[in-house]
Design a protein around this motif. Structure first.
Motif, mmCIF file in Angstrom:
data_model
loop_
_atom_site.group_PDB
_atom_site.id
_atom_site.type_symbol
_atom_site.label_atom_id
_atom_site.label_comp_id
_atom_site.label_asym_id
_atom_site.label_seq_id
_atom_site.Cartn_x
_atom_site.Cartn_y
_atom_site.Cartn_z
ATOM 1 N N UNK A 155 -24.281 -3.949 47.197
ATOM 2 C CA UNK A 155 -23.121 -3.521 46.856
ATOM 3 C C UNK A 155 -21.994 -3.955 48.428
ATOM 4 N N UNK A 156 -22.700 -3.332 49.493
ATOM 5 C CA UNK A 156 -21.831 -3.289 50.127
ATOM 6 C C UNK A 156 -22.095 -4.360 51.568
ATOM 7 N N UNK A 157 -23.091 -5.450 51.061
ATOM 8 C CA UNK A 157 -23.019 -6.393 51.851
ATOM 9 C C UNK A 157 -23.731 -6.482 53.003
ATOM 10 N N UNK A 158 -22.325 -7.109 54.808
ATOM 11 C CA UNK A 158 -22.483 -7.589 55.670
ATOM 12 C C UNK A 158 -21.627 -5.549 56.123
ATOM 13 N N UNK A 159 -21.662 -4.849 55.800
ATOM 14 C CA UNK A 159 -21.262 -4.056 56.376
ATOM 15 C C UNK A 159 -22.676 -3.151 55.760
ATOM 16 N N UNK A 160 -23.343 -2.880 55.175
ATOM 17 C CA UNK A 160 -24.707 -2.339 55.068
ATOM 18 C C UNK A 160 -25.656 -2.526 55.593
ATOM 19 N N UNK A 161 -26.490 -2.074 55.150
ATOM 20 C CA UNK A 161 -27.808 -2.255 56.109
ATOM 21 C C UNK A 161 -28.909 -3.360 55.574
ATOM 22 N N UNK A 162 -28.298 -4.249 54.872
ATOM 23 C CA UNK A 162 -28.711 -5.644 54.284
ATOM 24 C C UNK A 162 -28.158 -6.534 55.570
ATOM 25 N N UNK A 163 -27.425 -6.540 56.128
ATOM 26 C CA UNK A 163 -26.155 -7.256 56.918
ATOM 27 C C UNK A 163 -26.871 -8.635 57.354
ATOM 28 N N UNK A 164 -26.794 -9.611 57.587
ATOM 29 C CA UNK A 164 -27.499 -10.584 58.034
ATOM 30 C C UNK A 164 -29.019 -10.910 57.661
ATOM 31 N N UNK A 165 -29.388 -10.023 56.159
ATOM 32 C CA UNK A 165 -30.407 -11.001 55.255
ATOM 33 C C UNK A 165 -29.904 -12.308 54.360
ATOM 34 N N UNK A 166 -30.206 -13.001 54.035
ATOM 35 C CA UNK A 166 -29.797 -13.922 52.705
ATOM 36 C C UNK A 166 -30.218 -13.517 51.309
ATOM 37 N N UNK A 167 -30.569 -12.239 50.845
ATOM 38 C CA UNK A 167 -30.688 -11.907 50.045
ATOM 39 C C UNK A 167 -28.695 -11.253 49.809
ATOM 40 N N UNK A 168 -28.144 -10.385 51.837
ATOM 41 C CA UNK A 168 -27.106 -9.619 51.010
ATOM 42 C C UNK A 168 -26.633 -11.919 51.251
ATOM 43 N N UNK A 169 -25.777 -11.982 51.158
ATOM 44 C CA UNK A 169 -26.102 -13.486 51.521
ATOM 45 C C UNK A 169 -25.415 -14.150 50.334
ATOM 46 N N UNK A 170 -26.871 -14.277 49.668
ATOM 47 C CA UNK A 170 -26.800 -14.528 47.955
ATOM 48 C C UNK A 170 -26.314 -13.424 47.049
ATOM 49 N N UNK A 171 -26.354 -12.343 47.393
ATOM 50 C CA UNK A 171 -25.355 -12.033 46.562
ATOM 51 C C UNK A 171 -23.972 -11.992 46.858
ATOM 52 N N UNK A 172 -23.590 -11.841 47.838
ATOM 53 C CA UNK A 172 -22.300 -11.781 48.323
ATOM 54 C C UNK A 172 -21.495 -13.216 47.550
ATOM 55 N N UNK A 173 -22.473 -14.614 47.115
ATOM 56 C CA UNK A 173 -21.527 -15.712 46.870
ATOM 57 C C UNK A 173 -21.680 -15.434 45.582
ATOM 58 N N UNK A 174 -22.593 -14.859 44.735
ATOM 59 C CA UNK A 174 -23.199 -14.564 43.331
ATOM 60 C C UNK A 174 -21.589 -14.075 42.957
ATOM 61 N N UNK A 175 -20.988 -12.654 43.449
ATOM 62 C CA UNK A 175 -20.395 -11.883 43.338
ATOM 63 C C UNK A 175 -18.888 -12.453 43.554
ATOM 64 N N UNK A 176 -19.146 -13.565 44.368
ATOM 65 C CA UNK A 176 -17.538 -14.333 44.190
ATOM 66 C C UNK A 176 -17.256 -14.946 43.675
ATOM 67 N N UNK A 177 -18.228 -15.232 42.686
ATOM 68 C CA UNK A 177 -18.213 -16.087 42.143
ATOM 69 C C UNK A 177 -17.644 -15.764 40.696
ATOM 70 N N UNK A 178 -17.141 -14.771 39.653
ATOM 71 C CA UNK A 178 -17.236 -13.786 39.421
ATOM 72 C C UNK A 178 -15.734 -13.850 38.927
#
Length: 346
Positions: A221-244
């Protein structure tokens, strides 16, 4: 170093708080998110009547969810049920603001909020929106003013730490403060998400995903502001939540927040996400993490168990923590050593 716990409250959380007391945890707190969790007051009210030594608390009250007199009355009631062992956390609002589609409070407002709560609990009067307010409990209520409780501030930056310092309150925070130790001299609890791995257990096993997925979901949920910054899973989640749909996005973003992974979260929960987004590890790895938290300035760790077997999580973590505390040469704060940034955390 205190070993404490915090729960996303469910209807069986009072049972888990009773167990936490029996195991030896020193504090048991609950989050306050009424749209997702079991009721804060009911949960702690039941727990207060079934425990006698463990300190109970809320992490955290905000001005978004209830009128200040409602929160003050709840604090007075809980502090009466658990005399001398109730803690009230207050924050600017992260989850509670997001659920309502709002921004968090200004720190000046948080400071005033704590001061006004203290005045109300002391039996005094405050003024809000041009109206004089006060708690007016009569003897028949069973609640007598003044009521004294310990206040804590959920702070994650310099303004929050400064607010806690001026209030003389403790701090609840996380170990993500760059290359420097936590910049706070008072009581400081660092939150801890994750699970203790069994020997040979994989990070992407079903049990681990179920037990640590809620904490890892926060990192998503924190995306690029958290510990997963730069990971493909974080980017994929960001794209998925942006589609809601935009009108519902803020709800889906925090569905299952810190309680269990949502269906959307689970699409992106991998072993790497568990590793980087939580403090999951073997017993030796968790002991090393605890040492780094001490060196970062923590007086206490606030462990949040999750998943289908909360008793297992509570027992396993405390066993490791107690072995850590009993090991010679550990648990001595050293604010010049291992920075908090070395600890991956959501």
């Amino acid at each position: 170093m205190e070993i404490n716990c915090v729960f996303a409250p469910a209807t069986d959380t009072p049972d888990h708080i009773v167990l936490a007391e029996q195991l030896g945890y020193q504090r048991a707190w609950v989050y306050d998110v009424p749209v997702s969790y079991a009721d804060t007051g009911a949960t702690l009210g039941i727990a207060a009547t079934r425990t006698s030594t463990i300190r109970l608390g809320v992490s955290v009250f905000t001005e978004h969810l209830r009128h200040i007199t409602t929160n003050a009355g709840l604090i007075a009631h809980l502090a009466t049920l658990a005399p001398g062992r109730f803690d009230a956390g207050v924050g600017a609002g992260f989850t509670s603001s997001a659920y309502l589609g709002r921004k968090g409070s200004r720190w000046a407002d948080v400071e005033r909020y704590v001061e006004d709560l203290r005045t109300l609990l002391a039996g005094g009067e405050i003024e809000r929106d041009g109206t004089v307010l006060s708690l007016m409990h009569m003897p028949a209520s069973g609640i007598s003013l003044p009521v004294e409780v310990d206040f804590w501030v959920a702070a994650h930056g310099p303004k929050g730490f400064a607010t806690a310092g001026r209030l003389g309150a403790g701090v609840v925070t996380n170990p993500t403060h760059g290359d420097e130790p936590v910049p706070f001299d008072g009581q400081c609890q660092l939150t801890y998400y994750g699970t203790v791995l069994e020997d040979g257990e994989a990070l992407d096993s079903r049990r681990v995903i179920d037990a640590a997925g809620a904490g890892a979901g926060l990192a998503l949920h924190m995306g690029q502001y958290g510990p997963l910054a730069g990971m493909p899973e974080a980017e994929g989640y960001h794209e998925a939540i942006a589609a809601v749909d935009e009108r519902h996005r803020h709800l889906e973003l925090f569905r299952g927040h810190l309680m269990e992974p949502s269906d959307l979260d689970r699409q992106f929960l991998t072993g790497d996400v568990i590793r980087r987004g939580t403090l999951t590890g073997t017993r030796d790895e968790i002991a090393a993490s605890l040492q780094r938290l001490v060196e970062a300035g923590a007086n206490a760790v606030l462990y949040q168990p999750s998943g289908p077997d909360i008793p297992r999580e509570l027992a396993a973590f405390l066993e490791v923590a107690e072995q850590f505390r009993d090991t010679p040469g550990t648990s001595s704060p050293n604010t010049t050593a291992s920075p908090a940034s070395e600890v991956q955390h959501a």
